[in-house]
Design a protein around this motif. Sequence first.
Motif, mmCIF file in Angstrom:
data_model
loop_
_atom_site.group_PDB
_atom_site.id
_atom_site.type_symbol
_atom_site.label_atom_id
_atom_site.label_comp_id
_atom_site.label_asym_id
_atom_site.label_seq_id
_atom_site.Cartn_x
_atom_site.Cartn_y
_atom_site.Cartn_z
ATOM 1 N N ASP A 130 -27.368 33.106 -73.521
ATOM 2 C CA ASP A 130 -26.207 33.936 -73.173
ATOM 3 C C ASP A 130 -25.833 33.626 -71.727
ATOM 4 O OD1 ASP A 130 -24.270 35.827 -72.709
ATOM 5 O OD2 ASP A 130 -25.391 37.496 -73.583
ATOM 6 N N ARG A 132 -23.889 35.000 -69.818
ATOM 7 C CA ARG A 132 -23.658 36.177 -68.985
ATOM 8 C C ARG A 132 -24.874 36.537 -68.145
ATOM 9 N NH1 ARG A 132 -21.268 39.833 -73.793
ATOM 10 N NH2 ARG A 132 -22.990 38.709 -74.805
ATOM 11 N N ARG A 135 -24.756 35.916 -64.324
ATOM 12 C CA ARG A 135 -24.108 36.839 -63.381
ATOM 13 C C ARG A 135 -25.137 37.625 -62.574
ATOM 14 N NH1 ARG A 135 -19.533 41.522 -64.664
ATOM 15 N NH2 ARG A 135 -19.128 42.006 -62.465
ATOM 16 N N VAL A 194 -15.215 38.185 -60.068
ATOM 17 C CA VAL A 194 -15.036 39.108 -61.186
ATOM 18 C C VAL A 194 -15.302 40.550 -60.746
ATOM 19 C CG1 VAL A 194 -17.382 39.147 -62.156
ATOM 20 C CG2 VAL A 194 -15.413 39.292 -63.675
ATOM 21 N N ARG A 375 -14.019 36.145 -73.921
ATOM 22 C CA ARG A 375 -13.596 37.525 -73.721
ATOM 23 C C ARG A 375 -14.143 38.150 -72.446
ATOM 24 N NH1 ARG A 375 -14.452 36.079 -78.744
ATOM 25 N NH2 ARG A 375 -13.071 36.724 -80.440
ATOM 26 N N HIS A 376 -15.158 37.589 -71.880
ATOM 27 C CA HIS A 376 -15.834 38.156 -70.715
ATOM 28 C C HIS A 376 -15.234 37.578 -69.444
ATOM 29 C CE1 HIS A 376 -19.277 39.086 -67.997
ATOM 30 N NE2 HIS A 376 -19.373 40.138 -68.783
ATOM 31 N N GLY A 377 -14.921 38.452 -68.466
ATOM 32 C CA GLY A 377 -14.286 37.998 -67.238
ATOM 33 C C GLY A 377 -15.102 36.971 -66.484
ATOM 34 N N GLY A 379 -17.199 34.855 -67.782
ATOM 35 C CA GLY A 379 -17.130 33.600 -68.533
ATOM 36 C C GLY A 379 -15.827 32.866 -68.296
ATOM 37 N N LYS A 380 -14.724 33.618 -68.195
ATOM 38 C CA LYS A 380 -13.426 32.987 -67.922
ATOM 39 C C LYS A 380 -13.455 32.235 -66.602
ATOM 40 C CE LYS A 380 -10.452 36.199 -70.483
ATOM 41 N NZ LYS A 380 -9.861 35.165 -71.373
ATOM 42 N N GLN A 438 -19.816 30.816 -77.471
ATOM 43 C CA GLN A 438 -19.595 32.254 -77.531
ATOM 44 C C GLN A 438 -18.108 32.602 -77.539
ATOM 45 O OE1 GLN A 438 -23.240 32.769 -74.580
ATOM 46 N NE2 GLN A 438 -22.521 34.760 -75.229
#
Length: 447
Positions: A130, A132, A135, A194, A375-377, A379-380, A438
């Motif tokens: 993952d 995420r 972060r 983010v 969808r995750h800030g 990740g963008k 993802q």
Amino acid sequence: MATVAEVTVRTGRRSELGLLALATGVAVLSRGLVDYHADVLELGGLGAYALGWIAVSLVLHFAVRRWASFADPVLLPAVLALNGIGLAMIRRIDFAYADRGRDTSFGEVQIVWSLLGAALAVAVILLLRDYRLLRRFTYTAGVLGLVGLVLPLMPVIGTQINGARIWITVFGRSLQPAEFAKIAFVIFFAGYLVSNRDTLALAGPKVLGMRFPRPRDMGPLALVWVAAMMVQIYERDLGTSLLLFGIFVAMLYVATERLSWVIVGMGMFAAGAVLAGTLFSHVGSRYTAWLHALDPEVYRSGASEQLVRGLFGMASGGLFGTGWGEGRPDLVPYAESDFIVSSLGEELGLTGLMAILTLYVIIVQRAMRTAIGVRHGFGKLLAAGLGFAIALQVFIVVGGVTRVIPLTGLTTPFLAYGGSSMLANWVIVGLLLRISDQARRPEEVRA
């Protein structure tokens, strides 16, 4: 009674397998043409090389199928095609050096770095389930990035090569820590932005219809600007300086959607570059070699000799090139690394270079598509930052070789000789594959 039709979820793995076969064909054909024109073609050796490429492609394909089944199906084939073209060109340059009595083995060493890079990409996909989780290490990544920039200045391990102090020596091998620092900084920038993008995007006065940042919000931009200037001045590395600052400004724009950040950022960098060129002679000499490359005095001093030779090589290649094995790339210093673009331009011509640049456009486009889809800030911003890192590095290298901007010491991703660049860029590929998995994974499959 109504029935619900079963929906088949496409992962894209079959398309990827077909594109990998095409990329393998490009790599093997390139090698075959190089060996043929060098009069060393052996079908047995070429067959073994082909089997090796097939094996690597299948390992990567099945690793993605097993641990990132919804990853982007175009990214990996485009990277392998570039890697194969680069290996063939470096081998061609080895033959050119041998004709002049210089024994090199850049091509064989680069194969090892390519295999290690592919293994690192697999490790990223396997271990980072993952993205995420990264972060959590936002500020740790920032510290690691700064350490990577400072290491070449250390008196024991730091090494100066070709006037730039951007290398360290570890176990008898030279490494360029800035290649890995750029990944750490992208993670740091993504995590920071983010969390603070609302303040950076909404606050500040309006001037001519554009909202500019408040002075107190300029802190992060000023810190990165100072770091970029220090790299340019003390490490004599304009390429890394521009790459680092460019990535941050690009990610600022993605996070805030405010053009004013780009205007302010580029203005700050331009002012800093002019000031550094005025105050520091070694920086000014780089600009002189760029602006007056064809002046006889500048050329005879050696300041612009490498650049001019590269330009003449590409000019002799013309539209379709001299053909692999029919040029003289060995006349350009560091043809296998800093100037591999001019080597390819000479033997493949403008047409070949445009095809290679198109592969880079595909890679960057897939990274941006991933950034849009996730969808995750965090990740963008992470996907966009990694895509910008590749795009800016290619622009800086090609721009320097073609005299659009001052010449830098960066290497062309996946093409040029260099272990640090190869390993770092394959890590970027692994991260993009994980994020795209993802991003493209349907909700029902997530559950």
